[in-house]
Design a protein around this motif. Sequence first.
Motif, PDB file in Angstrom:
ATOM      1  N   THR A   1      40.997  42.639  48.966  1.00  0.00           N
ATOM      2  CA  THR A   1      39.904  43.568  49.241  1.00  0.00           C
ATOM      3  C   THR A   1      39.089  43.102  50.437  1.00  0.00           C
ATOM      4  N   LEU A   2      38.789  41.819  50.501  1.00  0.00           N
ATOM      5  CA  LEU A   2      37.997  41.284  51.604  1.00  0.00           C
ATOM      6  C   LEU A   2      38.729  41.387  52.936  1.00  0.00           C
TER       7      LEU A   2
ATOM      8  N   LEU B   1      40.366  39.988  45.046  1.00  0.00           N
ATOM      9  CA  LEU B   1      39.227  39.815  45.927  1.00  0.00           C
ATOM     10  C   LEU B   1      39.646  39.468  47.348  1.00  0.00           C
TER      11      LEU B   1
ATOM     12  N   MET C   1      41.888  37.879  39.794  1.00  0.00           N
ATOM     13  CA  MET C   1      40.666  38.117  40.561  1.00  0.00           C
ATOM     14  C   MET C   1      40.777  37.519  41.950  1.00  0.00           C
ATOM     15  N   ASN C   2      41.371  36.336  42.052  1.00  0.00           N
ATOM     16  CA  ASN C   2      41.535  35.700  43.354  1.00  0.00           C
ATOM     17  C   ASN C   2      42.352  36.612  44.268  1.00  0.00           C
TER      18      ASN C   2
END
Length: 130
Positions: free
Chosen positions: A86-87, A83, A79-80
């Motif tokens: 994506t950011l 995310l 997830m890290n």
Amino acid sequence: SATLETPILELDVAHNRVAISSEFSAYTILSGSVHGTLKMSSALRFDAEQRAIFLHEPVFESLSFTHDAHYADLLRPAMNMMLVETLREHPLYRFQADELRYAGTDIDITSIDVVPTGISVKLSRKRPSP
């Protein structure tokens, strides 16, 4: 997919960064629905070519899950990475061409700074190309 719930924006003037703390809900293939809390911080950068403001060097300072610790250990790295990537790729704001013009003059954004009262965007007259 993920949803932030009740995000709180913090201004880190000393490091010229913004931070967001929030509860989240996400759905993953590995474990279905997961819930937790996160805190991330990032600098801001303007990309003149794309006329957009992006997060710069986002960092997850904390990421915790209400699930079993075993799932947290498996999901946290994935997830890290997901995310943060994506950011980095999606702008926070994209200016329309007319928003960077004033009285017939093209405008450059020269810096974006975190100040005690918010975010300060410095503007200057765009220099003509040689």
